[in-house]
Scaffold this motif. Sequence first.
Motif, PDB file in Angstrom:
ATOM      1  N   TYR A 306       0.834  -1.200   0.000  1.00  0.00           N
ATOM      2  CA  TYR A 306       0.000   0.000   0.000  1.00  0.00           C
ATOM      3  C   TYR A 306       0.867   1.248   0.000  1.00  0.00           C
ATOM      4  O   TYR A 306       1.962   1.281   0.562  1.00  0.00           O
ATOM      5  N   ASP A 307       0.336   2.268  -0.639  1.00  0.00           N
ATOM      6  CA  ASP A 307       1.016   3.559  -0.726  1.00  0.00           C
ATOM      7  C   ASP A 307       0.011   4.649  -0.362  1.00  0.00           C
ATOM      8  O   ASP A 307      -1.130   4.634  -0.851  1.00  0.00           O
ATOM      9  N   ILE A 308       0.399   5.587   0.485  1.00  0.00           N
ATOM     10  CA  ILE A 308      -0.481   6.656   0.939  1.00  0.00           C
ATOM     11  C   ILE A 308      -0.305   7.870   0.036  1.00  0.00           C
ATOM     12  O   ILE A 308       0.800   8.411  -0.080  1.00  0.00           O
ATOM     13  N   GLU A 309      -1.361   8.287  -0.622  1.00  0.00           N
ATOM     14  CA  GLU A 309      -1.289   9.455  -1.500  1.00  0.00           C
ATOM     15  C   GLU A 309      -1.283  10.733  -0.659  1.00  0.00           C
ATOM     16  O   GLU A 309      -1.963  10.827   0.365  1.00  0.00           O
ATOM     17  N   PRO A 310      -0.514  11.755  -1.098  1.00  0.00           N
ATOM     18  CA  PRO A 310      -0.397  13.001  -0.306  1.00  0.00           C
ATOM     19  C   PRO A 310      -1.527  13.990  -0.574  1.00  0.00           C
ATOM     20  O   PRO A 310      -1.343  15.200  -0.394  1.00  0.00           O
ATOM     21  N   VAL A 311      -2.670  13.533  -1.036  1.00  0.00           N
ATOM     22  CA  VAL A 311      -3.793  14.425  -1.324  1.00  0.00           C
ATOM     23  C   VAL A 311      -4.982  14.024  -0.463  1.00  0.00           C
ATOM     24  O   VAL A 311      -5.062  12.888   0.028  1.00  0.00           O
ATOM     25  N   LEU A 312      -5.889  14.966  -0.293  1.00  0.00           N
ATOM     26  CA  LEU A 312      -7.112  14.736   0.468  1.00  0.00           C
ATOM     27  C   LEU A 312      -8.296  14.975  -0.452  1.00  0.00           C
ATOM     28  O   LEU A 312      -8.410  16.043  -1.071  1.00  0.00           O
ATOM     29  N   LEU A 313      -9.169  13.999  -0.569  1.00  0.00           N
ATOM     30  CA  LEU A 313     -10.381  14.129  -1.375  1.00  0.00           C
ATOM     31  C   LEU A 313     -11.548  14.469  -0.453  1.00  0.00           C
ATOM     32  O   LEU A 313     -11.850  13.722   0.485  1.00  0.00           O
ATOM     33  N   SER A 314     -12.180  15.619  -0.716  1.00  0.00           N
ATOM     34  CA  SER A 314     -13.358  16.034   0.043  1.00  0.00           C
ATOM     35  C   SER A 314     -14.585  15.912  -0.846  1.00  0.00           C
ATOM     36  O   SER A 314     -14.629  16.507  -1.933  1.00  0.00           O
ATOM     37  N   VAL A 315     -15.560  15.146  -0.387  1.00  0.00           N
ATOM     38  CA  VAL A 315     -16.810  14.951  -1.127  1.00  0.00           C
ATOM     39  C   VAL A 315     -17.932  15.512  -0.268  1.00  0.00           C
ATOM     40  O   VAL A 315     -18.213  14.991   0.819  1.00  0.00           O
ATOM     41  N   HIS A 316     -18.542  16.589  -0.740  1.00  0.00           N
ATOM     42  CA  HIS A 316     -19.604  17.259   0.026  1.00  0.00           C
ATOM     43  C   HIS A 316     -20.901  17.226  -0.762  1.00  0.00           C
ATOM     44  O   HIS A 316     -20.912  17.464  -1.971  1.00  0.00           O
ATOM     45  N   GLU A 317     -21.979  16.915  -0.071  1.00  0.00           N
ATOM     46  CA  GLU A 317     -23.294  16.872  -0.699  1.00  0.00           C
ATOM     47  C   GLU A 317     -24.125  18.054  -0.217  1.00  0.00           C
ATOM     48  O   GLU A 317     -24.286  18.263   0.991  1.00  0.00           O
ATOM     49  N   ASN A 318     -24.645  18.825  -1.172  1.00  0.00           N
ATOM     50  CA  ASN A 318     -25.534  19.949  -0.867  1.00  0.00           C
ATOM     51  C   ASN A 318     -26.953  19.581  -1.244  1.00  0.00           C
ATOM     52  O   ASN A 318     -27.189  18.918  -2.265  1.00  0.00           O
ATOM     53  N   ARG A 319     -27.893  20.051  -0.438  1.00  0.00           N
ATOM     54  CA  ARG A 319     -29.305  19.789  -0.734  1.00  0.00           C
ATOM     55  C   ARG A 319     -30.115  21.031  -0.383  1.00  0.00           C
ATOM     56  O   ARG A 319     -29.875  21.671   0.639  1.00  0.00           O
ATOM     57  N   ASP A 320     -31.057  21.377  -1.254  1.00  0.00           N
ATOM     58  CA  ASP A 320     -31.895  22.549  -1.010  1.00  0.00           C
ATOM     59  C   ASP A 320     -32.715  22.367   0.264  1.00  0.00           C
ATOM     60  O   ASP A 320     -33.073  21.244   0.642  1.00  0.00           O
ATOM     61  N   SER A 321     -33.034  23.500   0.893  1.00  0.00           N
ATOM     62  CA  SER A 321     -33.912  23.457   2.064  1.00  0.00           C
ATOM     63  C   SER A 321     -35.309  23.024   1.637  1.00  0.00           C
ATOM     64  O   SER A 321     -35.676  23.119   0.455  1.00  0.00           O
ATOM     65  N   ILE A 322     -36.103  22.582   2.590  1.00  0.00           N
ATOM     66  CA  ILE A 322     -37.444  22.106   2.268  1.00  0.00           C
ATOM     67  C   ILE A 322     -38.301  23.239   1.711  1.00  0.00           C
ATOM     68  O   ILE A 322     -39.132  23.027   0.822  1.00  0.00           O
ATOM     69  N   PHE A 323     -38.086  24.475   2.199  1.00  0.00           N
ATOM     70  CA  PHE A 323     -38.853  25.617   1.690  1.00  0.00           C
ATOM     71  C   PHE A 323     -38.512  25.881   0.227  1.00  0.00           C
ATOM     72  O   PHE A 323     -39.400  26.083  -0.608  1.00  0.00           O
ATOM     73  N   ARG A 324     -37.230  25.879  -0.090  1.00  0.00           N
ATOM     74  CA  ARG A 324     -36.816  26.113  -1.480  1.00  0.00           C
ATOM     75  C   ARG A 324     -37.288  24.982  -2.379  1.00  0.00           C
ATOM     76  O   ARG A 324     -37.674  25.209  -3.527  1.00  0.00           O
ATOM     77  N   PHE A 325     -37.272  23.767  -1.855  1.00  0.00           N
ATOM     78  CA  PHE A 325     -37.755  22.620  -2.635  1.00  0.00           C
ATOM     79  C   PHE A 325     -39.238  22.772  -2.958  1.00  0.00           C
ATOM     80  O   PHE A 325     -39.668  22.538  -4.094  1.00  0.00           O
ATOM     81  N   ILE A 326     -40.043  23.196  -1.982  1.00  0.00           N
ATOM     82  CA  ILE A 326     -41.480  23.386  -2.219  1.00  0.00           C
ATOM     83  C   ILE A 326     -41.718  24.492  -3.236  1.00  0.00           C
ATOM     84  O   ILE A 326     -42.591  24.380  -4.108  1.00  0.00           O
ATOM     85  N   MET A 327     -40.920  25.571  -3.151  1.00  0.00           N
ATOM     86  CA  MET A 327     -41.070  26.652  -4.116  1.00  0.00           C
ATOM     87  C   MET A 327     -40.752  26.175  -5.533  1.00  0.00           C
ATOM     88  O   MET A 327     -41.436  26.561  -6.500  1.00  0.00           O
ATOM     89  N   LYS A 328     -39.758  25.331  -5.685  1.00  0.00           N
ATOM     90  CA  LYS A 328     -39.444  24.794  -7.010  1.00  0.00           C
ATOM     91  C   LYS A 328     -40.583  23.932  -7.536  1.00  0.00           C
ATOM     92  O   LYS A 328     -40.937  23.999  -8.722  1.00  0.00           O
TER      93      LYS A 328
END
Length: 374
Positions: A306-328
């Motif tokens: 095994y080899d450790i890569e010197p990078v960091l992967l950040s995976v972020h999930e965004n989701r609309d608020s329930i109010f904005r979802f209803i407006m859509k």
Amino acid sequence: MNHEYEKGGFNEDNFGASGGIVSAFDAFPKSKPQYVVRTSGGGKWTVAMTIICTFFLWSEVARWWRGSETHTFAVEKGVSHQMQINLDIVVHMQCTDLHVNVQDASGDRIHAANKLQRDRTAWDQWVDAKGIHKLGRDSNGRVNTGAGWKSLAHLEEGFGEEHVHDIVALGKKTAKWAKTPRTKGAPDSCRIYGSLELNKVQGDFHITARGHGYRQAGQHLDHNKFNFSHIISELSYGPFYPSLVNPLDRTVNTAKANFHMFQYYLSVVPTVYSVGGSTIVTNQYAVTEQSKEISDMGIPGIFVKYDIEPVLLSVHENRDSIFRFIMKIINVLSGVLVAGHWGFTLTEWAQEIIGKRRRSGGGDGVLGHKHGYE
């Protein structure tokens, strides 16, 4: 005159507003049911708008549930010296005939067998277990487990889950090693499982036979007992999340000869999954595999580098608020209804124009044709 209309049922009050002064501010004029005519054209447009509304509604709900993911690569901040490896593997040999060792680039060597749990078990109980499958490879030599993981290079999810919120939710489940099932018949295999704290540097751990790889006096194992067929139930780096599926999890690889070497090359990438206020810190890895028969001058066994890569992967999930979802949802449905209304109006207008032209050109009438009576 008005009296006659009232007798015939044509009361002007039926066409006026009712309900007091507030009714004068009604921005949605209405007609009473007895003055509304239902047409086949209107019914067709209603059915079409219902289908379209359902389709767009389902699309918006699916998009909201899935959210939007952002992937960011950055140099890993801070310095961490330790890293945990989680291993759960069954080898088709007796526990007393196996040695498990770890050696890293710093020169440290750990006799891992003393820190891992070893249970005697039967090979058939694991091969036939639900979820175990043959280890396959794609055209590039990468391991393909069929569990949804493909390639880190294309930002595909390493844990085989569909969405980040699924990964975070599964990561919160209790971290507990499964018990070794009760052996049916004579045990012919060894289950090696547990976690190890190692230096966070390049290294490898290997499972070899007694008296091979590391010479020890009086512990040479008969070559006919070599069988490094193995089943990997868990191989992960970082905190132990048993519910997450890693590339090598739930795979089996069989040895075709006594002298057989299995080599796995892992590229480990530190990864942070976050959704809302929930976050898990773990590691993904890409893997290539090579297995081959070797001569009796080589060392058979299972080798994981095994080899450790010197990078960091950040995976972020965004989701609309329930109010904005209803407006859509409201905007989408309103747009479809307005478009449907205009479509119905234009269709009726076109049919009316076409009908008038047909009636005006359909033969001679009485009025306006003097020559027929002269």
